[in-house]
Design an enzyme around this catalytic site. Structure first.
Site, PDB file in Angstrom:
ATOM      1  N   ASP A 149       0.817  -1.218   0.000  1.00  0.00           N
ATOM      2  CA  ASP A 149       0.000   0.000   0.000  1.00  0.00           C
ATOM      3  C   ASP A 149       0.849   1.267   0.000  1.00  0.00           C
ATOM      4  O   ASP A 149       2.034   1.229   0.321  1.00  0.00           O
ATOM      5  CB  ASP A 149      -0.861   0.033   1.266  1.00  0.00           C
ATOM      6  CG  ASP A 149      -2.130  -0.765   1.075  1.00  0.00           C
ATOM      7  OD1 ASP A 149      -2.570  -0.911  -0.082  1.00  0.00           O
ATOM      8  OD2 ASP A 149      -2.675  -1.239   2.085  1.00  0.00           O
ATOM      9  N   TYR A 173       7.214  -9.802   6.939  1.00  0.00           N
ATOM     10  CA  TYR A 173       6.934  -8.381   7.148  1.00  0.00           C
ATOM     11  C   TYR A 173       7.339  -8.028   8.573  1.00  0.00           C
ATOM     12  O   TYR A 173       7.242  -8.862   9.478  1.00  0.00           O
ATOM     13  CB  TYR A 173       5.440  -8.087   7.001  1.00  0.00           C
ATOM     14  CG  TYR A 173       4.973  -7.902   5.575  1.00  0.00           C
ATOM     15  CD1 TYR A 173       5.029  -6.649   4.980  1.00  0.00           C
ATOM     16  CD2 TYR A 173       4.469  -8.965   4.840  1.00  0.00           C
ATOM     17  CE1 TYR A 173       4.592  -6.460   3.669  1.00  0.00           C
ATOM     18  CE2 TYR A 173       4.032  -8.785   3.527  1.00  0.00           C
ATOM     19  CZ  TYR A 173       4.101  -7.529   2.961  1.00  0.00           C
ATOM     20  OH  TYR A 173       3.670  -7.336   1.670  1.00  0.00           O
TER      21      TYR A 173
END
Lengths: 242, 242
Positions: free
Chosen positions: A48, A106
């Protein structure tokens, strides 16, 4: 090619609509200058707007005879300073940075203090309430294993199959910086940010481990399973069978 | 008050001319909003455009009855995100952040790799040639002690007395990051950046320890005593007798 970028100034990694700066577009422009042709750049992940990457992979096909090892330095003279090419190597034809990826890690950075570190502005999410990292890591184990993560994903996802395998979930502290680290075979849209937002609500005492387990089983996201802001999220490592 | 700032967007710490954003001006604006009056903010150091601070001190006088401990949080709601107030306390009347300072520590960050870390762009100076930190720390000892630092200062300095005492000079490495750390009772204009620029030319093999010693004794700066860029410099700590 392995790359690293500060996501602050980009509308995500992949080209979405004309006029929006993305990491993919920056690479296509730089490759065009270096190779004299514009390859179709494949991205390992659709991150994003505002999401960062310590290590991110892209792949592309080119007939131009440039030794792969020289590409990063050449590209870095053309790329904006918030994106760097780290390494490049030849891969078998048909390789795809996204589909050939076995697992990804992540990390999510939380600045756990009443006063933000100005050097981490836009690069970590500030959270004021005290975080007991051992307690949160314990709760986070509810995500580890093969589960249906529908309740931990945004309705904007385009995946049909919502089952993923999370291999590891750690919550550690270095001073005021709390780092959530999660490794999985794949992630649904916003999945890391929703898991972290959920855990932060557990740190606030608004959710228990049992309630999170219930939400996971119900496959229906609840309001307390908030999406943590993009600024704290980093794609940290991508793993390939090569 | 102890503060911390990313210097990238500021024309140094102290107000120079109208229209240029400085850290001092940002504080005077924020204090005016919080206190309803505009105190004359004294700075511990006149740092250049682009120079950062991990810990920097400012002092000011005010008759407004606000508990010092509450000021940082209140000010941080008014300050831009690249400047944060960390701590505040009452000091004796007449205290001056600059004149009462006993010693200061600066650090200089060098990214020692062919590929820059995009997260350190504007926050460290890239230097490609290998750096032997032990050898450089050895050479840096020529600066330690009480010396005339005229040869290590810019001609733009306004100090008459160019004698300073350097207490410590260290050169350490954490991966690709090389950190120069120097503590002194005071610094001449550009002194840290010139000492670091000189040491980087020693790392390039262009200057020996003996030549640096000679330059110091001559009190005349030579071209090889370059000014390292501002972006790597951080005021790291300030020491007061209080």
């Amino acid at each position: 090619m392995t790359i690293r970028f500060v996501g602050t100034n980009y509308c995500g990694s992949q080209v979405q609509a004309p006029g929006f700066p993305t990491v993919q577009l920056a690479f296509q422009d730089a490759l065009q200058e270096v190779l004299g042709e514009r390859p179709d750049v494949k991205c390992c992940s659709r991150t994003d707007s505002g999401v960062h990457a310590n290590r991110y992979c892209i792949s592309f096909e080119s007939d131009v005879a440039v030794p792969a090892g020289r590409l990063p330095i050449a590209l870095n003279t053309k790329l904006p300073p918030d994106i760097r090419a780290l390494e490049a190597r030849l891969v078998p034809q048909g390789f795809h940075a996204r589909y050939d990826c076995l697992k990804k890690r992540y990390i999510y950075k939380v600045w756990n203090s009443r006063i933000m570190d100005p050097f981490l502005y836009g690069r970590a999410h500030q959270f004021v309430r005290p975080i007991d990292t051992a307690a949160l890591e314990q709760i986070a184990q509810v995500f580890v294993g093969t589960h249906d993560f529908e309740a931990m994903s945004s309705s904007k996802r385009d995946a049909e199959d919502t089952v993923r395998t999370v291999y590891e979930f750690h919550v550690t502290r270095r001073g005021e910086l709390v780092i959530f680290s999660v490794t999985a075979d794949g992630f649904l849209y916003n999945m890391v940010r929703i898991m972290v937002g959920t855990l932060l609500n557990a740190a606030r005492g608004r959710l228990t481990a049992e309630e999170i387990e219930q939400v996971m089983r119900s496959k229906k996201r609840i309001n307390l399973c908030m999406t943590a802001p993009a600024e704290g999220l980093y794609l940290d490592e991508v793993f390939y069978p090569l």
